[in-house]
Structures are given as structure tokens and as C-alpha cells.
Design a protein around this motif. Sequence first.
Motif, mmCIF file in Angstrom:
data_model
loop_
_atom_site.group_PDB
_atom_site.id
_atom_site.type_symbol
_atom_site.label_atom_id
_atom_site.label_comp_id
_atom_site.label_asym_id
_atom_site.label_seq_id
_atom_site.Cartn_x
_atom_site.Cartn_y
_atom_site.Cartn_z
ATOM 1 N N ILE A 83 11.766 25.319 -7.554
ATOM 2 C CA ILE A 83 11.590 26.763 -7.691
ATOM 3 C C ILE A 83 10.819 27.305 -6.496
ATOM 4 C CG2 ILE A 83 10.514 28.586 -9.062
ATOM 5 C CD1 ILE A 83 11.195 26.941 -11.548
ATOM 6 N N THR A 84 9.824 26.546 -6.072
ATOM 7 C CA THR A 84 9.057 26.904 -4.883
ATOM 8 C C THR A 84 9.362 25.883 -3.783
ATOM 9 O OG1 THR A 84 7.164 25.606 -5.633
ATOM 10 C CG2 THR A 84 7.208 27.941 -6.266
ATOM 11 N N PRO A 85 9.013 26.191 -2.544
ATOM 12 C CA PRO A 85 9.287 25.238 -1.463
ATOM 13 C C PRO A 85 8.550 23.912 -1.679
ATOM 14 C CG PRO A 85 8.613 27.360 -0.577
ATOM 15 C CD PRO A 85 8.412 27.418 -2.052
ATOM 16 N N THR A 86 9.185 22.838 -1.284
ATOM 17 C CA THR A 86 8.571 21.516 -1.351
ATOM 18 C C THR A 86 8.824 20.812 -0.027
ATOM 19 O OG1 THR A 86 10.546 20.423 -2.199
ATOM 20 C CG2 THR A 86 9.038 21.342 -3.841
ATOM 21 N N LYS A 87 8.418 19.561 0.047
ATOM 22 C CA LYS A 87 8.651 18.782 1.258
ATOM 23 C C LYS A 87 10.155 18.649 1.528
ATOM 24 C CE LYS A 87 7.357 14.526 1.031
ATOM 25 N NZ LYS A 87 6.681 13.223 1.089
#
Length: 88
Positions: A2-6
Motif C-alpha cells: 500500500i505504501t512504498p517499500t524496498k
Amino acid sequence: MITPTKGIPADRCLLAVGAQILMQLGEPRSVSQAWARLRAWRLENGHYSPVSFEWFVLALDMLYSLGAVDLRRDLLVARRSYAASGQR
């Protein structure tokens, strides 16, 4: 996701894709029209990270769950909310 990740860039996370979808819904559109407009908008604005149709649908599901979009007569409609009005 849902949110940015690696592993998921900021321009491809569901919140960003959802916001990009909402920008395409200035007026009611069919799902296929919204998909085509999103793909064109992403290319015009330099977002080259791939977004599949499945990811687009996940973003629509998220928007629906948040109450940001509705499906009326087979058209996607963005809900307009006014949090400052105190009606929440």
C-alpha cells in the motif's frame, strides 16, 4: 504494497496509483477508460515503473474500501469529501 517499500517504488505503490486513478476521474468513466487514461498519464509524466491491470484493480479496490470511489451504472465515480466541513 500500500505504501512504498524496498521492493515497490513510490510511483507504483497502491496509494500513489490510487491517487493517479482519482486524477483521471474528473468525470465518471468506465473501468477501461480509467485504465487507458492512467496508462497514458503515467507515460506522459515519466512514471515508467510497470503497473499491470491487476495492480490497477487492487488500487481500485483500495479506493472503494476507503470510500473514495463508487461504481454507478457501470461508471467509476470519484466521491468528493470535504473533511474541513466538520461532517465526518
